[in-house]
Design a protein around this motif. Structure first.
Motif, PDB file in Angstrom:
ATOM      1  N   UNK A  56      10.574  -8.598 -21.036  1.00  0.00           N
ATOM      2  CA  UNK A  56       9.774  -7.421 -20.694  1.00  0.00           C
ATOM      3  C   UNK A  56       8.568  -7.806 -19.839  1.00  0.00           C
ATOM      4  N   UNK A  57       7.915  -8.915 -20.180  1.00  0.00           N
ATOM      5  CA  UNK A  57       6.768  -9.368 -19.393  1.00  0.00           C
ATOM      6  C   UNK A  57       7.186  -9.741 -17.975  1.00  0.00           C
ATOM      7  N   UNK A  58       8.327 -10.422 -17.843  1.00  0.00           N
ATOM      8  CA  UNK A  58       8.826 -10.777 -16.515  1.00  0.00           C
ATOM      9  C   UNK A  58       9.124  -9.525 -15.697  1.00  0.00           C
ATOM     10  N   UNK A  59       9.708  -8.506 -16.323  1.00  0.00           N
ATOM     11  CA  UNK A  59       9.995  -7.263 -15.617  1.00  0.00           C
ATOM     12  C   UNK A  59       8.739  -6.584 -15.116  1.00  0.00           C
ATOM     13  N   UNK A  60       7.698  -6.569 -15.939  1.00  0.00           N
ATOM     14  CA  UNK A  60       6.447  -5.958 -15.502  1.00  0.00           C
ATOM     15  C   UNK A  60       5.789  -6.746 -14.364  1.00  0.00           C
ATOM     16  N   UNK A  61       5.902  -8.070 -14.395  1.00  0.00           N
ATOM     17  CA  UNK A  61       5.347  -8.876 -13.299  1.00  0.00           C
ATOM     18  C   UNK A  61       6.056  -8.551 -11.991  1.00  0.00           C
ATOM     19  N   UNK A  62       7.382  -8.458 -12.026  1.00  0.00           N
ATOM     20  CA  UNK A  62       8.145  -8.120 -10.821  1.00  0.00           C
ATOM     21  C   UNK A  62       7.783  -6.723 -10.340  1.00  0.00           C
ATOM     22  N   UNK A  63       7.644  -5.773 -11.272  1.00  0.00           N
ATOM     23  CA  UNK A  63       7.319  -4.396 -10.892  1.00  0.00           C
ATOM     24  C   UNK A  63       5.934  -4.314 -10.238  1.00  0.00           C
ATOM     25  N   UNK A  64       4.964  -5.014 -10.802  1.00  0.00           N
ATOM     26  CA  UNK A  64       3.617  -4.976 -10.228  1.00  0.00           C
ATOM     27  C   UNK A  64       3.562  -5.660  -8.867  1.00  0.00           C
ATOM     28  N   UNK A  65       4.302  -6.763  -8.692  1.00  0.00           N
ATOM     29  CA  UNK A  65       4.341  -7.423  -7.383  1.00  0.00           C
ATOM     30  C   UNK A  65       4.962  -6.515  -6.327  1.00  0.00           C
ATOM     31  N   UNK A  66       6.048  -5.836  -6.687  1.00  0.00           N
ATOM     32  CA  UNK A  66       6.675  -4.916  -5.741  1.00  0.00           C
ATOM     33  C   UNK A  66       5.751  -3.745  -5.423  1.00  0.00           C
ATOM     34  N   UNK A  67       5.057  -3.222  -6.447  1.00  0.00           N
ATOM     35  CA  UNK A  67       4.128  -2.123  -6.194  1.00  0.00           C
ATOM     36  C   UNK A  67       2.992  -2.560  -5.275  1.00  0.00           C
ATOM     37  N   UNK A  68       2.507  -3.784  -5.461  1.00  0.00           N
ATOM     38  CA  UNK A  68       1.456  -4.295  -4.573  1.00  0.00           C
ATOM     39  C   UNK A  68       1.980  -4.465  -3.156  1.00  0.00           C
ATOM     40  N   UNK A  69       3.215  -4.938  -3.027  1.00  0.00           N
ATOM     41  CA  UNK A  69       3.821  -5.101  -1.705  1.00  0.00           C
ATOM     42  C   UNK A  69       3.962  -3.761  -1.000  1.00  0.00           C
ATOM     43  N   UNK A  70       4.393  -2.741  -1.734  1.00  0.00           N
ATOM     44  CA  UNK A  70       4.574  -1.413  -1.145  1.00  0.00           C
ATOM     45  C   UNK A  70       3.232  -0.827  -0.722  1.00  0.00           C
ATOM     46  N   UNK A  71       2.194  -1.072  -1.514  1.00  0.00           N
ATOM     47  CA  UNK A  71       0.877  -0.512  -1.161  1.00  0.00           C
ATOM     48  C   UNK A  71       0.317  -1.117   0.120  1.00  0.00           C
ATOM     49  N   UNK A  72       0.777  -2.308   0.493  1.00  0.00           N
ATOM     50  CA  UNK A  72       0.279  -2.954   1.695  1.00  0.00           C
ATOM     51  C   UNK A  72       1.113  -2.657   2.935  1.00  0.00           C
ATOM     52  N   UNK A  73       2.210  -1.956   2.778  1.00  0.00           N
ATOM     53  CA  UNK A  73       3.064  -1.652   3.930  1.00  0.00           C
ATOM     54  C   UNK A  73       2.394  -0.623   4.829  1.00  0.00           C
ATOM     55  N   UNK A  74       2.621  -0.744   6.137  1.00  0.00           N
ATOM     56  CA  UNK A  74       2.086   0.222   7.094  1.00  0.00           C
ATOM     57  C   UNK A  74       2.839   1.530   6.983  1.00  0.00           C
ATOM     58  N   UNK A  75       2.111   2.609   7.085  1.00  0.00           N
ATOM     59  CA  UNK A  75       2.740   3.924   7.060  1.00  0.00           C
ATOM     60  C   UNK A  75       3.357   4.223   8.416  1.00  0.00           C
ATOM     61  N   UNK A  76       4.626   4.477   8.437  1.00  0.00           N
ATOM     62  CA  UNK A  76       5.331   4.700   9.696  1.00  0.00           C
ATOM     63  C   UNK A  76       5.356   6.171  10.083  1.00  0.00           C
ATOM     64  N   UNK A  77       5.422   7.006   9.091  1.00  0.00           N
ATOM     65  CA  UNK A  77       5.586   8.431   9.385  1.00  0.00           C
ATOM     66  C   UNK A  77       4.224   9.107   9.273  1.00  0.00           C
ATOM     67  N   UNK A  78       3.514   9.132  10.385  1.00  0.00           N
ATOM     68  CA  UNK A  78       2.214   9.772  10.450  1.00  0.00           C
ATOM     69  C   UNK A  78       2.279  10.966  11.413  1.00  0.00           C
ATOM     70  N   UNK A  79       1.487  11.938  11.145  1.00  0.00           N
ATOM     71  CA  UNK A  79       1.465  13.124  11.998  1.00  0.00           C
ATOM     72  C   UNK A  79       0.823  12.775  13.362  1.00  0.00           C
ATOM     73  N   UNK A  80       1.511  13.149  14.437  1.00  0.00           N
ATOM     74  CA  UNK A  80       1.034  12.827  15.791  1.00  0.00           C
ATOM     75  C   UNK A  80      -0.067  13.810  16.194  1.00  0.00           C
ATOM     76  N   UNK A  81      -1.230  13.240  16.611  1.00  0.00           N
ATOM     77  CA  UNK A  81      -2.370  14.059  17.014  1.00  0.00           C
ATOM     78  C   UNK A  81      -2.960  13.464  18.293  1.00  0.00           C
ATOM     79  N   UNK A  82      -2.763  14.102  19.439  1.00  0.00           N
ATOM     80  CA  UNK A  82      -3.267  13.531  20.697  1.00  0.00           C
ATOM     81  C   UNK A  82      -4.790  13.416  20.742  1.00  0.00           C
ATOM     82  N   UNK A  83      -5.513  14.264  20.020  1.00  0.00           N
ATOM     83  CA  UNK A  83      -6.968  14.149  19.998  1.00  0.00           C
ATOM     84  C   UNK A  83      -7.410  12.822  19.366  1.00  0.00           C
TER      85      UNK A  83
END
Length: 688
Positions: A68-95
């Protein structure tokens, strides 16, 4: 309508989102399932007294918590990785691209565009991608068509195809890796999946619904049919002949090289256990080893660590196997009652299965005292209990003693050990059993006729012995309680005027009395009215009770109760076991089952159980017994007498008016016409 395009995830970002969600779906429910439940101080104290349970299960708990502890470590590492990913789908605003506020004028837009184009122009060493974005934003704000597209579709180029990303990296569908991917898919779906399904299917067809080998069930049926009257020694031989203990049928069972030395040594210490009997499968090595280990467990013998592990396996398997033997005995009994032609197992055989379950859970022989279920009690201490002064032979006798007498009798225990004994004794169950006999779905539910289906509703209420015998287990008061106050109230004397008024009223009452005949008639009428009212009230109460019983049964069918009731206190059982019971009706004179044993697995506080059986075909009085047996404790069984008075069945009516149902509408109309003619003729005769 915009088109749709599917593309693989070149950057791998979508795959991380998928992987994080997948791991979370496993880790979060596993945490809820494995999280320790709340336990009060008394339960923790009783659990700490068990010296076997902690020794044999600590590695399983450690393995679960580590995973269970190993599973939580993997889950938290993946969540941290996802939080650092660049957002690709952003609303286009020429201003925003031109660093302008919304609503800027055309001159401000042109001015800002010239400044940014000079800075990011590729010919002047600028960023080409940024320059293209700036040009696109400028066109979106100055060109009418592009500005319209941006306002309508959010993109200066107009409506674009909808993109759906697939959460797989692009290298999986790369042509260079096609052979490797095809090989993995073929191995997974053509080799691994068929093997897993085949293994599961082969295992499922070998086991019954209660996870008992089919061959074991057939073995039990053979020997219970062959030996209807099975004593305890024979029962132990049949139990340990189960195929669960054979390494050829169960991989959990083991045969060690040291068995040839250690098992014969245990046989010599145990004495006569029918070793020379050559009847198969009792003479097979696996059966002989399992029998020796179970008997050594009942004798509380010290054995080696290797054999101790095998003994724990045999002891853990035994309660489920004995429950299967009870089920087999019930099946043979029902077959004998319906078909005939062979003898059903005797009641003593089925009850011995239940008694052996108690003995295995507590690690006690049949002839030993139930007091040995308590901690710090040995054989040498029993002489203090069975002396002429105390005569304590059961748990109930020990509970019923005064605290001072109990402490004096258990003077061989120091104060700390004495407190532990009282804590364990107070945690043992006390069951209050109430029975109600009736025939449901009948006009008179209390009238039992020959051949009717009798329903015995048994209400079980579980309490702790400390609650049941609260005064006995608590310390006796130092001073006796004060005597109860008398409910005497002084009545003041009446005044003379009030007395004279009462006298005159009594004289008038005497004068107004009726004659004796009139009083008899009124009393008869009043008694008839009271009888009718009482009968009506009884019928209404009986109807309400029947409806409530039906509602409870329907609710019980829809409700799924947990089988986690109360943990069993046992010094020698190698696993945590729940407190369950058997409830059944028996004819002890004929040694036969009247109703099949009901395994009560959900008794936490109160449980209502219905036992059904057909009434005897002959009229008369019958004496049965309602029996409640524990599957975990010795000396807590209860037997309650059940008297059955069977009357003659009512005659069946062949020509009841309600059964004259016309087959067609014409016959129905003719019947109504004939009834109308008869009624008119009767009226004419009455008028004449």
């Amino acid at each position: 309508m915009a088109g749709q395009q599917f593309q693989y995830d070149d950057s791998g970002n979508t795959f991380f989102y998928f992987l994080t969600s997948f791991v979370g779906l496993i880790v979060i429910p596993a945490t809820y399932y494995l999280w320790p439940r709340d336990q009060n101080a008394e339960q923790l104290r009783l659990k700490s007294l068990r010296r076997v349970h902690g020794r044999c299960l600590w590695y399983l708990q450690l393995l679960n918590y580590t995973a269970l502890l190993f599973g939580w470590v993997v889950f938290l590492l993946l969540a941290y990785k996802v939080s650092k990913l660049d957002r690709e789908y952003q609303e286009y605003n020429p201003y925003e691209v031109l660093h302008l506020d919304p609503g800027a004028t055309t001159s401000e837009i042109k001015k800002q565009y010239h400044l940014l184009s000079k800075k990011f122009h590729p010919d002047k060493g600028g960023d080409e991608a940024a320059f293209m974005m700036i040009t696109k934003a400028y066109a979106a704000l100055t060109n009418e068509q592009t500005k319209k597209n941006w306002e309508l579709y959010g993109d200066p180029d107009g409506p674009r195809a909808t993109n759906f990303g697939i959460a797989l990296p692009a290298w999986i569908v790369d042509q260079k890796n096609s052979m490797l991917v095809l090989l993995v898919y073929g191995l997974a779906f053509m080799v691994i999946l068929p093997v897993v399904v085949g293994t599961w299917w082969y295992r499922s067809i070998r086991y019954s619904g209660d996870q008992i080998l089919i061959n074991t069930t057939q073995l039990f049926m053979h020997f219970m049919y062959k030996t209807p009257n099975m004593n305890m020694k024979r029962l132990a031989m049949v139990l340990t002949a189960a195929f669960e203990f054979d390494p050829r049928s169960n991989k959990e069972a083991t045969i060690r090289p040291t068995d040839n030395i250690e098992v014969p040594q245990l046989i010599r210490e145990l004495g006569n256990i029918n070793v020379k009997k050559k009847e198969p499968p009792f003479c097979y090595p696996y059966s002989l080893k399992a029998r020796v280990l179970v008997l050594a467990h009942l004798s509380r013998m010290e054995i080696s660590e290797d054999l101790e592990e095998d003994q724990r396996f045999a002891v853990r398997k035994s309660p489920a196997l004995l429950q299967e033997m009870v089920n087999v005995g019930c099946q043979l009994t029902m077959m004998a009652n319906s078909r005939g032609g062979f003898h059903a197992p005797r009641l003593v055989s089925i009850e011995n299965c239940m008694k052996l379950t108690q003995m295995i859970v507590q690690g006690l022989q049949e002839t030993k005292s139930p007091l040995l279920q308590l901690p710090h009690f040995d054989e040498e201490h029993l002489r203090y209990c069975v002396s002429k002064k105390y005569k304590v032979r059961s748990l109930q006798d020990l509970v019923s003693l005064k605290d001072s007498e109990r402490r004096s009798m258990l003077r061989f225990l120091v104060e700390e050990k004495y407190d532990e004994v009282i804590s364990v004794l107070g945690s043992f169950p006390h069951i209050a059993m109430e029975t109600k006999l009736q025939v449901l779905d009948d006009e008179d539910s209390n009238n039992i006729t020959a051949g009717s289906i009798v329903t015995v509703t048994v209400t079980l209420t579980r309490k702790r012995m400390a609650v049941r015998h609260r005064r006995s287990l608590n310390s006796a008061p130092r001073y006796p309680p004060p005597p109860p106050l008398q409910d005497a109230v002084a009545v003041p004397k009446e005044d003379d005027e009030e007395g004279s008024d009462k006298g005159s009223e009594s004289d008038e009452a005497e004068a107004n009395k009726d004659s004796p005949s009139e009083r008899d008639e009124e009393s008869d009428k009043q008694s008839d009215t009271e009888v009718d009212e009482i009968a009506g009230d009884d019928e209404e109460q009986e109807w309400e009770a029947l409806q409530q019983s039906i509602q409870r049964r329907e609710k019980a069918l829809l409700e799924t109760k947990s089988k986690v009731t109360h943990p069993v206190y046992s010094l020698y059982y190698p696993d945590e076991k729940q407190e369950w019971w058997w409830l059944y009706i028996a004819d002890r004179r004929d040694q036969a089952l009247v109703s099949m044993p009901y395994h009560v697995c959900t008794l936490k506080d109160t449980e209502e159980v219905e036992l059904k059986f057909p009434a005897p075909s002959k009229t008369g009085n019958y004496q049965y017994s309602v029996i409640l047996r524990s599957d975990s404790y010795l000396g807590l069984d209860q037997i309650k007498p059940l008297k059955l008075e069977v009357h003659e069945a009512k005659a069946v009516l062949d020509n009841h008016p309600q059964w004259d149902i016309p087959e067609t509408e014409e016959e129905d109309e003719e019947q109504e016409d004939s009834d109308g003619i008869e009624e008119s003729e009767d009226d004419d005769e009455d008028n004449d």
